[in-house]
Write a protein that holds these residues in place. Sequence first.
Motif, short mmCIF file in Angstrom:
data_model
loop_
_atom_site.label_atom_id
_atom_site.label_comp_id
_atom_site.label_asym_id
_atom_site.label_seq_id
_atom_site.Cartn_x
_atom_site.Cartn_y
_atom_site.Cartn_z
N ILE A 276 10.21 55.39 67.76
CA ILE A 276 10.53 55.46 69.19
C ILE A 276 9.23 55.75 69.92
N GLY A 277 8.99 55.00 70.97
CA GLY A 277 7.83 55.28 71.81
C GLY A 277 6.50 54.92 71.20
N THR A 278 6.47 54.08 70.17
CA THR A 278 5.19 53.70 69.58
C THR A 278 4.51 52.58 70.35
N ASP A 279 5.28 51.87 71.18
CA ASP A 279 4.68 50.83 72.00
C ASP A 279 4.10 51.45 73.27
N LEU B 41 15.10 64.67 71.41
CA LEU B 41 15.11 63.36 70.77
C LEU B 41 16.28 62.51 71.28
N ALA B 42 17.43 63.15 71.51
CA ALA B 42 18.59 62.42 72.03
C ALA B 42 18.27 61.79 73.39
N ILE B 43 17.61 62.57 74.26
CA ILE B 43 17.26 62.06 75.59
C ILE B 43 16.25 60.92 75.47
N ALA B 44 15.24 61.11 74.63
CA ALA B 44 14.21 60.08 74.48
C ALA B 44 14.79 58.79 73.92
N LYS B 45 15.64 58.91 72.90
CA LYS B 45 16.24 57.72 72.29
C LYS B 45 17.17 57.01 73.27
N ALA B 46 17.95 57.78 74.03
CA ALA B 46 18.86 57.15 74.99
C ALA B 46 18.08 56.41 76.07
N ARG B 47 16.98 57.00 76.53
CA ARG B 47 16.17 56.31 77.54
C ARG B 47 15.52 55.06 76.96
N GLU B 48 15.12 55.15 75.69
CA GLU B 48 14.55 53.97 75.03
C GLU B 48 15.56 52.83 75.00
N ALA B 49 16.82 53.17 74.66
CA ALA B 49 17.87 52.15 74.62
C ALA B 49 18.17 51.61 76.01
N LEU B 50 18.15 52.49 77.02
CA LEU B 50 18.45 52.06 78.39
C LEU B 50 17.41 51.09 78.93
N ARG B 51 16.16 51.25 78.53
CA ARG B 51 15.14 50.31 79.01
C ARG B 51 15.43 48.90 78.53
N GLN B 52 16.10 48.78 77.38
CA GLN B 52 16.40 47.46 76.85
C GLN B 52 17.78 46.98 77.24
N ARG B 53 18.71 47.91 77.50
CA ARG B 53 20.07 47.53 77.88
C ARG B 53 20.52 48.44 79.02
N ALA B 54 20.06 48.11 80.24
CA ALA B 54 20.39 48.94 81.40
C ALA B 54 21.85 48.82 81.80
#
Length: 664
Positions: free
Chosen positions: A533-536, A51-64
Amino acid sequence: MNRPFLTLLATGLSLIPALAPAETLPLPLTGPAYSAANEAYSAYERKDYDLAIAKAREALRQRADVPRLNTLIELAERDKKLRDQPRRAASSRAAASPGFAAASQGFKAYDREQFGLAAQSARKAIAQAPRRRDYRLLLVDSLERQQHLEDADQAVSDALGTFANDATLLMRRNTIRRQLAVPLATQGYRALEQGNAALAVDRARKAVAWAPEVSANQQLLISALLSAKDYPAAEQAASDALAVDDRHAAPWVLRSYARNRQGKTQAAQDDLNRAQSLAGLSAREVRDLRSALAQSSPPALECQESTYGLTCALSGNTGALAPVSDLQLAYDRVRAGDDGAAHAAFRKADAATPLPSAAAQDAAYNAMRVHEDDEAVAYFKRVIDGQKTAETPMSAQQLFDTRRTVGDVSRAMGLTSTTSYRGSSGLSGAPSTNSSSGSESNDLLQNSTELSWRPLGYRNARFVELYGRITDTLWSKNSDSDTGADALQGALGVRVKPFSSVNIMAALERTFPLGSSNVDGDWLVRLGYGSSIGTDLRVDVPSWWTSQLYAEVGHYINDSRNYFNSEWQVGRSYAIGGTGSRWVTFPHVVAAIDYDSKMKSGSNGDFSSGDAGGIGVGNNVRYWFREDAYNAPRSYVDFSLQYRARVFGEDRAKGVFARLTYSY
């Protein structure tokens, strides 16, 4: 004073480079990026590495632009490997990262704009891991955000003791010291204008001590010393300026003036000759300049003040000033948190010269924050159009996310219809006022259709919605509940989402009977929370981790009835047909809890807790549609089927649950 003299002075000063733009400090995370990053750090701390990896990647897509999220991903992947493959990793096992717990608290505090706590946590992390450069930078950033610039300068110097000649740290120290010089130079210039030469000299010396490479600071000191008639000191100050950079004419001209006042005629002429060679003046203009230098008063200094410092020229030629651009001012105001002023500056810059794609996107997000939704959408559309000719176009997912933002910001109306068998979810999932005691079956097929409107627009995800809803029971297994027109009821209400970055929704509505229903009308107060997270839809990978949680509590005022329901789904989404498909399947595990105070006693007086909890497995299939060049898919049809086992409470927690949702 004649024109050639001004020409030489202006020419020399115009060659002085403009002050470097102020450093762009990492902006605190906001909105969905903040929520995802915060959950990523929390997941890492409780060792939920996936979950930590998935959430961090989710945040990175919006704030690279937040590299620390990459660090978190690396640590989570490493620790996951150590956990899942202990034998293989035994030979290379590393101790738990020293300082990470304190640093993660610091990063989260920084994103919440609690910069004092962030600095405190960073100091703890540095004490445990002094060779972690990112912890050092967190401390520097946090101190700068608090305007503790001298402390920030000391923090950079301490870091350079460990990371000698580090280019980033050297640049940061240079930027901080320029910031320290700005108020001193401004005070010095104002004192010079007021005729207080002594104060002007004092402040100018301090500004030069902090930032000797800034030409305006050097020129202020020379002019202040000339005003004080301290010609030897003015000559020395000009010589010091030339030792830093002798490529510009202004210090040569001013030193020539100081030397001429001391009777150093040949030295003054040599300086003029050097100035002539740099500035490219004619012999006649130099002769006129020599005549002007014989006058008793030194040339007056004119400076333009800004948050970047002074930009100076000598009197009579304001065209030599190099004002800070409107675009620079816009970014400066963004960093200062003044979105209104930034918005005006972005507008002005765009009116003069159309903004490039990256700046237009920043202007769009700024327009969102000041609730100029139409303007934000217009900027985003320009960004999307510009991808066709961009030298470095966005990735497919970045472009999709931009189109998603256009759809979210521009949406004013919404329609959702949910048909559910044994349960519903979301803010429209309150139990009906005609639900009866816990002795009755919950084998019901119900429909809830809602139409909503945002009268004030998106407001940076802090919107107000007016809505109307019709609810009906379509079928009852044991015929112990009203159905059809006898169960029809409506509701009108208003709900508010008060926070941009936290998905909390408060609502007040009035329920009332429709058709031949005999239910009593009531007032309903509700509070809901959601996190996902990841629902879109994703268009860059064929599968991705998905989690969605909702919880709602409500109170019927007239009926004195309370309820609570919650559901959490965790699984992995798969694009049916491969990357980019609009069909998605989501197998998942589910946990659900509900409570209804009306079900606390049975029809025969038997005790009933009123609550029920279950866990199980399920699958969703969703189809996304209604998209165009500027909007990501705005509508979907979703079918969910679950089977749950009872964990506690009433039997209604177990069995098959199904839901069909249409969202327009």
